[in-house]
Design a protein around this motif. Structure first.
Motif, mmCIF file in Angstrom:
data_model
loop_
_atom_site.group_PDB
_atom_site.id
_atom_site.type_symbol
_atom_site.label_atom_id
_atom_site.label_comp_id
_atom_site.label_asym_id
_atom_site.label_seq_id
_atom_site.Cartn_x
_atom_site.Cartn_y
_atom_site.Cartn_z
ATOM 1 N N LEU A 129 22.132 10.146 99.101
ATOM 2 C CA LEU A 129 21.856 8.859 99.284
ATOM 3 C C LEU A 129 20.771 8.169 98.285
ATOM 4 N N TYR A 130 19.555 9.083 98.044
ATOM 5 C CA TYR A 130 18.678 8.692 96.853
ATOM 6 C C TYR A 130 19.487 8.223 95.703
ATOM 7 N N ARG A 131 20.570 8.865 95.190
ATOM 8 C CA ARG A 131 21.165 8.678 93.893
ATOM 9 C C ARG A 131 21.793 7.204 93.796
ATOM 10 N N ASN A 132 21.806 6.617 95.023
ATOM 11 C CA ASN A 132 22.393 5.279 95.087
ATOM 12 C C ASN A 132 21.546 4.121 94.970
ATOM 13 N N TYR A 133 20.230 4.484 94.885
ATOM 14 C CA TYR A 133 19.363 3.506 94.898
ATOM 15 C C TYR A 133 18.226 3.432 93.501
ATOM 16 N N LYS A 134 17.784 2.353 93.432
ATOM 17 C CA LYS A 134 16.767 2.396 92.111
ATOM 18 C C LYS A 134 15.152 2.515 92.528
ATOM 19 N N TYR A 135 14.927 1.807 93.777
ATOM 20 C CA TYR A 135 13.627 1.421 94.182
ATOM 21 C C TYR A 135 13.442 2.511 95.568
ATOM 22 N N PHE A 136 12.314 3.238 95.652
ATOM 23 C CA PHE A 136 11.715 3.569 96.835
ATOM 24 C C PHE A 136 10.469 3.303 97.186
ATOM 25 N N ILE A 137 10.176 2.998 98.529
ATOM 26 C CA ILE A 137 8.955 2.358 98.761
ATOM 27 C C ILE A 137 8.397 3.133 100.053
ATOM 28 N N LEU A 138 7.058 3.291 100.073
ATOM 29 C CA LEU A 138 6.526 4.091 101.127
ATOM 30 C C LEU A 138 5.210 3.330 101.584
ATOM 31 N N PRO A 139 4.940 2.530 102.453
ATOM 32 C CA PRO A 139 3.810 1.659 102.669
ATOM 33 C C PRO A 139 3.129 2.521 103.759
ATOM 34 N N SER A 140 3.287 3.481 104.046
ATOM 35 C CA SER A 140 2.269 4.268 105.076
ATOM 36 C C SER A 140 0.825 3.893 105.033
ATOM 37 N N THR A 141 0.277 4.001 106.172
ATOM 38 C CA THR A 141 -1.137 3.832 106.180
ATOM 39 C C THR A 141 -1.840 5.122 105.988
ATOM 40 N N TYR A 142 -1.165 6.252 106.150
ATOM 41 C CA TYR A 142 -1.820 7.467 105.965
ATOM 42 C C TYR A 142 -0.589 8.577 106.189
ATOM 43 N N GLU A 143 -0.678 9.666 105.250
ATOM 44 C CA GLU A 143 0.241 10.593 105.020
ATOM 45 C C GLU A 143 -0.230 12.196 104.951
ATOM 46 N N GLY A 144 0.489 13.149 104.850
ATOM 47 C CA GLY A 144 0.162 14.525 104.407
ATOM 48 C C GLY A 144 0.505 14.562 103.039
ATOM 49 N N HIS B 65 20.967 16.719 87.559
ATOM 50 C CA HIS B 65 22.081 15.731 87.060
ATOM 51 C C HIS B 65 21.475 14.645 86.345
ATOM 52 N N LYS B 66 22.365 13.725 85.432
ATOM 53 C CA LYS B 66 22.088 12.935 84.722
ATOM 54 C C LYS B 66 21.691 11.637 85.422
ATOM 55 N N ILE B 67 20.537 10.946 85.095
ATOM 56 C CA ILE B 67 20.102 9.976 85.995
ATOM 57 C C ILE B 67 20.122 8.317 85.269
ATOM 58 N N ASP B 68 21.090 7.699 85.786
ATOM 59 C CA ASP B 68 21.482 6.473 84.808
ATOM 60 C C ASP B 68 20.640 5.218 85.568
ATOM 61 N N ILE B 69 19.282 5.089 85.423
ATOM 62 C CA ILE B 69 18.625 4.206 86.534
ATOM 63 C C ILE B 69 19.122 2.625 86.345
ATOM 64 N N ASN B 70 19.653 2.283 85.219
ATOM 65 C CA ASN B 70 19.899 0.894 84.870
ATOM 66 C C ASN B 70 21.008 0.603 85.546
ATOM 67 N N SER B 71 21.894 1.631 85.937
ATOM 68 C CA SER B 71 23.408 1.284 86.557
ATOM 69 C C SER B 71 23.173 1.005 88.025
ATOM 70 N N LYS B 72 22.005 1.224 88.718
ATOM 71 C CA LYS B 72 21.748 1.012 90.002
ATOM 72 C C LYS B 72 21.406 -0.365 90.300
ATOM 73 N N SER B 73 21.686 -0.802 91.566
ATOM 74 C CA SER B 73 21.403 -2.281 91.895
ATOM 75 C C SER B 73 19.757 -2.512 91.633
ATOM 76 N N ASN B 74 19.648 -3.698 91.287
ATOM 77 C CA ASN B 74 18.141 -4.374 90.946
ATOM 78 C C ASN B 74 17.561 -4.775 92.259
ATOM 79 N N LYS B 75 18.219 -4.661 93.230
ATOM 80 C CA LYS B 75 17.626 -5.455 94.415
ATOM 81 C C LYS B 75 17.783 -4.663 95.842
ATOM 82 N N SER B 76 18.162 -3.269 95.702
ATOM 83 C CA SER B 76 17.996 -2.451 96.759
ATOM 84 C C SER B 76 16.817 -1.450 97.025
#
Length: 380
Positions: free
Chosen positions: A275-290, A200-211
């Protein structure tokens, strides 16, 4: 392998104490079934699932490419881990004669692999073990007791010895296993997690800049207390999807720091994609991962991803090309967030590059093709 129009029959063993109901409750069922169906339809594969569920697991099957044998449809269910362990050992001897059509045994997760090894000797078929993360390495980082550490180390050693193919999802795990075990290295393969490219077309600029969105278990490993600390004096808002022992602590800390925090319970796979499509930023602050699926999914949906500078994130993200890596030792995260939020050109470049990397490396099409090649190689 047999003729192309003949189904390839895989015996797929769940991790210890996992069931279809548990997959459903955790939101994983739709995602896992999508992968089965993809292989079933494109490559004519049939999966017989061995789960630690009871007869209720039958109700989740509605496909000609899937069938299920719940262990507790044959035994009385027990809450005792020792009891479950004993019954899991007995189980293969009760059913193996009815599985003469099986051509490959696949183990999902290291835990429970003794079931697959028993089936390997009873059915005399190749064994493919898949691990999403290294259980022994995680036990060290989780500071588990010495008995659990040694158990996972021994189990890994046994699985490397008796499997015909052993897959890991990250370069870090691949290198760790090569450095810590003696085995036939030709059986070790790197198979990262997959993502569904929506197109699908992604319009990153249309999403909230603070969420901000984050997804994961509410446990220390995911390091959400750090994330709250980083955004406490900003106007960023945080949504976390997950559950765990730190839920109340996180809510109280966010309230004290005056951070706008919303915690959502686990969602199904398709609800999560929406849900992903409603947000501009995704943060993963994990100390370790797979090889974190949620990070890959966020990138495939064009979110601007921020992830802690740990080896497993560094092999996914090319810093400032398709995401941002930040230190856990200082306030680099909030500085980078503020910088990116003011630069729409950078936002668009990060978003487009993230989608392209997932398409080229982690698409479900690529991953299922590689897995089917693994099956064919096992049958040569």
């Amino acid at each position: 392998m047999a003729e192309n129009n003949k189904k390839l029959n895989i015996l797929y063993i769940f991790g210890f104490n996992y069931s279809l109901k548990l997959w459903k409750d955790s939101g994983a069922l739709e995602r896992e079934f999508y992968y089965f169906e993809r292989l079933g339809k494109s490559e004519n594969v049939h999966f017989t699932l061995v789960t630690y569920g009871d007869s209720a697991d039958y109700s989740f099957i509605n496909s000609e490419n899937l069938s299920v044998i719940p262990i507790y449809s044959l035994f009385n269910k027990t809450n005792s881990k020792i009891g479950s362990f004993i019954k899991s050992i007995i189980f293969p001897f009760k059913v193996y004669k009815s599985l003469s059509n099986i051509e490959i045994i696949k183990q999902n997760q290291l835990t429970g692999s003794w079931v697959s090894i028993i089936f390997k000797f009873l059915l005399k078929k190749p064994l493919y073990i898949r691990t999403g993360y290294d259980a022994y390495l995680f036990s060290i980082r989780d500071k588990k007791n010495i008995f659990k550490k040694e158990f996972f180390k021994l189990l890994t050693k046994i699985c490397l010895k008796y499997s015909d193919l052993y897959s890991v999802t990250s370069k870090s795990d691949y290198e760790f296993i090569l450095s810590n075990y003696n085995f036939d290295e030709s059986k070790l393969v790197l198979r990262p997690n997959w993502v569904l490219m929506s197109g699908h077309k992604i319009d990153i600029n249309s999403k909230s800049n603070k969420s901000i969105l984050s997804i994961g278990r509410l446990e220390q490993q995911k390091n959400y207390q750090f994330l709250i600390e980083m955004i406490k004096d900003s106007d960023f808002e945080l949504t976390i999807v997950g559950d765990g022992s730190e839920r109340e602590k996180l809510v109280n800390n966010a309230r004290t720091k005056q951070v706008k925090l919303k915690i959502k319970d686990n969602l199904s796979y398709y609800e999560l994609l929406d849900l992903y499509r409603n947000y501009k930023y995704f943060i993963l602050p994990s100390t370790y991962e797979g090889n974190p699926k949620v990070l890959l999914e966020a990138m495939s949906e064009g979110l601007i991803v921020f992830a802690s500078k740990i080896p497993n994130h560094e092999e996914i993200i090319d810093d400032h090309e398709n995401g941002i890596l930040f230190s856990l030792e200082n306030e680099e995260l909030i500085d980078q967030l503020n910088k990116v939020s003011k630069d729409t050109t950078l936002q668009n470049n990060l978003s487009r590059s993230a989608v392209l990397k997932m398409k080229n490396n982690n698409s479900v099409k690529i991953c299922t093709q590689k897995e089917f090649e693994d099956y064919k190689n096992l049958l040569i």
